[in-house]
Enzyme design. Structure first.
Site, PDB file in Angstrom:
ATOM      1  N   GLU A   1      16.347   9.702  -6.664  1.00 20.58           N
ATOM      2  CA  GLU A   1      16.378   8.357  -6.102  1.00 20.58           C
ATOM      3  C   GLU A   1      17.076   7.380  -7.044  1.00 20.58           C
ATOM      4  O   GLU A   1      16.970   7.489  -8.263  1.00 20.58           O
ATOM      5  CB  GLU A   1      14.954   7.848  -5.846  1.00 20.58           C
ATOM      6  CG  GLU A   1      14.250   8.578  -4.731  1.00 20.58           C
ATOM      7  CD  GLU A   1      12.892   7.967  -4.409  1.00 20.58           C
ATOM      8  OE1 GLU A   1      12.385   8.248  -3.318  1.00 20.58           O
ATOM      9  OE2 GLU A   1      12.352   7.206  -5.250  1.00 20.58           O
TER      10      GLU A   1
ATOM     11  N   ASP B   1       2.176   8.665  -3.581  1.00 21.45           N
ATOM     12  CA  ASP B   1       3.335   7.779  -3.745  1.00 21.45           C
ATOM     13  C   ASP B   1       4.569   8.250  -2.978  1.00 21.45           C
ATOM     14  O   ASP B   1       5.676   7.824  -3.265  1.00 21.45           O
ATOM     15  CB  ASP B   1       3.680   7.618  -5.224  1.00 21.45           C
ATOM     16  CG  ASP B   1       4.062   8.949  -5.858  1.00 21.45           C
ATOM     17  OD1 ASP B   1       3.936   9.985  -5.194  1.00 21.45           O
ATOM     18  OD2 ASP B   1       4.492   8.931  -7.017  1.00 21.45           O
TER      19      ASP B   1
ATOM     20  N   THR C   1      -3.503  12.052  -9.252  1.00 21.21           N
ATOM     21  CA  THR C   1      -3.393  13.503  -9.054  1.00 21.21           C
ATOM     22  C   THR C   1      -2.018  13.825  -8.476  1.00 21.21           C
ATOM     23  O   THR C   1      -1.353  12.972  -7.905  1.00 21.21           O
ATOM     24  CB  THR C   1      -4.494  14.009  -8.107  1.00 21.21           C
ATOM     25  OG1 THR C   1      -4.325  13.386  -6.832  1.00 21.21           O
ATOM     26  CG2 THR C   1      -5.865  13.675  -8.661  1.00 21.21           C
TER      27      THR C   1
ATOM     28  N   GLY D   1      -1.564   8.181  -7.392  1.00 18.53           N
ATOM     29  CA  GLY D   1      -0.994   9.516  -7.191  1.00 18.53           C
ATOM     30  C   GLY D   1      -0.341   9.697  -5.824  1.00 18.53           C
ATOM     31  O   GLY D   1       0.582  10.478  -5.679  1.00 18.53           O
TER      32      GLY D   1
ATOM     33  N   ARG E   1       4.961   1.269 -17.614  1.00 24.12           N
ATOM     34  CA  ARG E   1       4.947   0.157 -16.647  1.00 24.12           C
ATOM     35  C   ARG E   1       3.974   0.422 -15.525  1.00 24.12           C
ATOM     36  O   ARG E   1       3.381  -0.506 -14.962  1.00 24.12           O
ATOM     37  CB  ARG E   1       6.349  -0.201 -16.169  1.00 24.12           C
ATOM     38  CG  ARG E   1       7.079   0.791 -15.272  1.00 24.12           C
ATOM     39  CD  ARG E   1       6.694   0.646 -13.797  1.00 24.12           C
ATOM     40  NE  ARG E   1       7.670   1.219 -12.900  1.00 24.12           N
ATOM     41  CZ  ARG E   1       7.369   1.970 -11.844  1.00 24.12           C
ATOM     42  NH1 ARG E   1       6.117   2.292 -11.568  1.00 24.12           N
ATOM     43  NH2 ARG E   1       8.329   2.419 -11.053  1.00 24.12           N
TER      44      ARG E   1
ATOM     45  N   ARG F   1      15.835   1.539  -1.608  1.00 24.55           N
ATOM     46  CA  ARG F   1      16.225   2.590  -2.526  1.00 24.55           C
ATOM     47  C   ARG F   1      17.077   3.614  -1.792  1.00 24.55           C
ATOM     48  O   ARG F   1      17.067   3.729  -0.575  1.00 24.55           O
ATOM     49  CB  ARG F   1      14.994   3.234  -3.151  1.00 24.55           C
ATOM     50  CG  ARG F   1      14.137   3.993  -2.167  1.00 24.55           C
ATOM     51  CD  ARG F   1      13.007   4.700  -2.891  1.00 24.55           C
ATOM     52  NE  ARG F   1      11.929   3.782  -3.269  1.00 24.55           N
ATOM     53  CZ  ARG F   1      10.892   4.140  -4.003  1.00 24.55           C
ATOM     54  NH1 ARG F   1      10.792   5.365  -4.462  1.00 24.55           N
ATOM     55  NH2 ARG F   1       9.943   3.278  -4.297  1.00 24.55           N
TER      56      ARG F   1
ATOM     57  N   SER G   1      -0.945   1.759  -5.083  1.00 27.42           N
ATOM     58  CA  SER G   1       0.280   1.571  -5.874  1.00 27.42           C
ATOM     59  C   SER G   1       1.229   2.752  -5.709  1.00 27.42           C
ATOM     60  O   SER G   1       0.838   3.907  -5.860  1.00 27.42           O
ATOM     61  CB  SER G   1      -0.126   1.424  -7.346  1.00 27.42           C
ATOM     62  OG  SER G   1       1.012   1.327  -8.163  1.00 27.42           O
ATOM     63  N   VAL G   2       2.486   2.454  -5.398  1.00 25.82           N
ATOM     64  CA  VAL G   2       3.484   3.526  -5.261  1.00 25.82           C
ATOM     65  C   VAL G   2       4.627   3.377  -6.269  1.00 25.82           C
ATOM     66  O   VAL G   2       5.486   4.248  -6.379  1.00 25.82           O
ATOM     67  CB  VAL G   2       4.075   3.561  -3.820  1.00 25.82           C
ATOM     68  CG1 VAL G   2       2.988   3.917  -2.819  1.00 25.82           C
ATOM     69  CG2 VAL G   2       4.755   2.253  -3.440  1.00 25.82           C
TER      70      VAL G   2
ATOM     71  N   LYS H   1       1.857  12.430   1.040  1.00 27.34           N
ATOM     72  CA  LYS H   1       1.040  12.609  -0.164  1.00 27.34           C
ATOM     73  C   LYS H   1       0.042  11.464  -0.275  1.00 27.34           C
ATOM     74  O   LYS H   1       0.426  10.325  -0.545  1.00 27.34           O
ATOM     75  CB  LYS H   1       1.966  12.654  -1.386  1.00 27.34           C
ATOM     76  CG  LYS H   1       1.262  12.914  -2.703  1.00 27.34           C
ATOM     77  CD  LYS H   1       2.237  13.348  -3.800  1.00 27.34           C
ATOM     78  CE  LYS H   1       1.553  13.413  -5.157  1.00 27.34           C
ATOM     79  NZ  LYS H   1       2.054  12.488  -6.150  1.00 27.34           N
TER      80      LYS H   1
END
Lengths: 344, 344
Positions: free
Chosen positions: B56, B227, B201, B225, B112, B45, B292-293, B231
């Site tokens: 992004e 991601d 969060t 949260g 998604r 990315r 999950s990011v 964080k």
């Protein structure tokens, strides 16, 4: 709402302003943005290659705005009546990340390329230049002719293309616009005695449209057709003999005419010329070359210029307008729906 | 014309299909695309950072299609009533380079993300899971609840947020949708005995929303949260104790919970689990974690799914439709104008 400028509105804008006035305005915008070169972040473009062609995302940003252009390059598209190069672009606020403008850029890219060519020539061609030879009369040709007329006062255009129909098309489109136009029988005939020579050919290979024997001392060369790896238009000896100005050296060394030269071949960047840090021409006899491949800063500048020019107009609901940023679901399932029902 | 799906049409689509059916359909599309993981090109990315946030461009492509998502992340936006994360995306044909769909993706990304969470849990949570604890009830919460109901048959939701109004909002939005919903007084109360725990969060720092003492053997954790770099939501010891599945390891090691772990911390990629190459869970006692990011393949899949679902509809003149690809000028100045005048 995100302001939207589609192909039809772009055409209407060009007619409303007149192509020459618009090209002059774009050139002024480009001059101002190249002059503050150091305030831009120059990110590398992202390219996705397929057998039929390439899709690129070209970003540029200053402290306030982020812009990117989506552009393809598919040589086989013309067989299906589609454009080889089509593009659109987005301008966004860096403070919020919200897109403020989505615009067609197929036509805008042709405009900004021509305006950049004329801007570079205004600092590199001999003063008083009056004659432009246009080698390659495809989609870019008329924009080049009118940009050089508007910015430099070019009065005479000599056209040449291997395809006589393309030449006739450019002639017909330029007729009645205050230019003296001739169609030449060869590259040699077109360039002999011209002050400026633009090469805008589409050959996807190492071509030698211009050789040293065709070019006389003092001529300015504007090479815009060689713009990707493996695609060049000028004989290496001609590049070697010329004072060469580029948009952004790291990109041009890969994509431009100077891909034929060693990695340390001396070049000047256009912003240095426009800010007076380097000469665009050292003597009336010098051969000068603007080796142009197109650069993201030009797209950034063109998007801002066209946004200001277009003013308020149609917008898109690209980003939802929420009452409570935490309540996306409620917006979609209730309020958003209520709004839809009111609109229906 | 480029098909356009704006925020209003997206809301209408969700209402027409029903959020649960749409989430189930998205999960099926994601399952099919993750199963052909090796047919995608995974490009990095492009990120443009400003003091207020990041913009992004996330590309993904298979042999036929190219997609990218534009997405921002501006934590301060909510103070001005704007979204922290807003997005739109484009789907294009690789054969021609032409864009075929421009869609809002603020809402589609929420859909998604929830569908991906439920898809991963379907291969990782204990069979027969019925209770979901939702820690953080912001913009993502209701989509999570309904995806887990649609894909896994989750029947009971326990909400917790430090902001009671956000909790009340999620409760009100989910009421009457066939779920048993309770608001918990603490994270501990929400997660005790839950089969699945989603953390969503927004804290922009190293947080420890979940600690090992709160979690019991057999629970599945869905951490969405954390991601971006810096964080995280989970205590490092909890990550260390869990079987960890990620979307794309090189990206998650920078952005996910496992940024707290050494570079060789063992992880499995979701596509390996979904294709049966690796287990999602080895025993009923194991703690499993989907770290999950968000990944570009998910956006690609969502754009294709929504395009098929939406069918024909409004389009944009983003790319000019030319009769002669070499005659862009004539198109703009003559035919384009004639068309405009007819339309006026």
């Amino acid at each position: 709402m995100t302001r939207y400028i589609g192909s039809d509105e772009m055409a209407a804008l060009i007619r409303r302003e007149g192509p020459e006035a618009l090209l002059a305005r774009l050139a002024a915008s480009l001059r101002a943005d190249f002059a503050r070169w150091e305030s831009f972040s120059l990110e590398s473009r992202l390219a996705s290659h397929a057998p039929q062609g390439v899709i690129e995302l070209m970003p540029a940003a200053d402290g306030d705005s982020f812009a990117f252009k989506y552009v393809n390059g598919h040589p086989g598209n013309t067989r299906a009546g589609k454009l080889t190069v089509a593009a659109f672009g987005v301008l966004a606020e860096r403070a919020t990340g919200y897109p403020v403008l989505l615009s067609e850029m197929t036509v805008l890219t042709a405009l900004r390329t021509a305006a950049t060519s004329a801007l570079a020539a205004s600092a590199m061609a001999r003063p008083g230049s009056r004659t432009l030879a246009l080698i390659g009369t495809g989609a870019q040709a008329e924009f080049q002719a009118l940009a050089f007329k508007a910015v430099l006062g070019i009065a005479e255009i000599r056209l040449y293309d291997v395809d006589p129909r393309a030449m006739a098309k450019a002639w017909a489109n330029l007729e009645g616009r205050g230019l003296s136009i001739t169609c030449a029988g060869s590259v040699a005939e077109a360039v002999a005695g011209a002050d400026i020579v633009t090469t805008a050919t589409a050959d996807k290979a190492r071509a030698t449209i211009l050789t040293p024997d065709l070019i006389a001392p003092g001529q300015h060369l504007n090479a815009i057709g060689g713009d990707c790896p493996g695609k060049t238009e000028l004989h290496a000896d001609l590049v070697r003999a010329a004072r060469t100005v580029v948009e952004y050296a790291p990109q041009t060394r890969i994509e431009g005419e100077i891909q034929q030269m060693p990695a340390d071949f001396p070049v000047t960047e256009l912003w240095q010329v426009l800010t007076g840090r380097a000469p665009g021409r050292a003597s009336p006899q010098e051969i000068t070359l603007f080796d142009s491949v197109g650069f993201a800063l030009e797209d950034f500048s063109a998007l801002r210029c066209i946004r200001d020019l277009a003013g308020p107009g149609p917008g898109l609901d690209l980003i939802p307008e929420v009452d409570d940023p935490k309540d996306l679901f409620g917006h979609v399932l209730a309020r958003g729906a209520a709004r839809l029902e009111r609109a229906a």
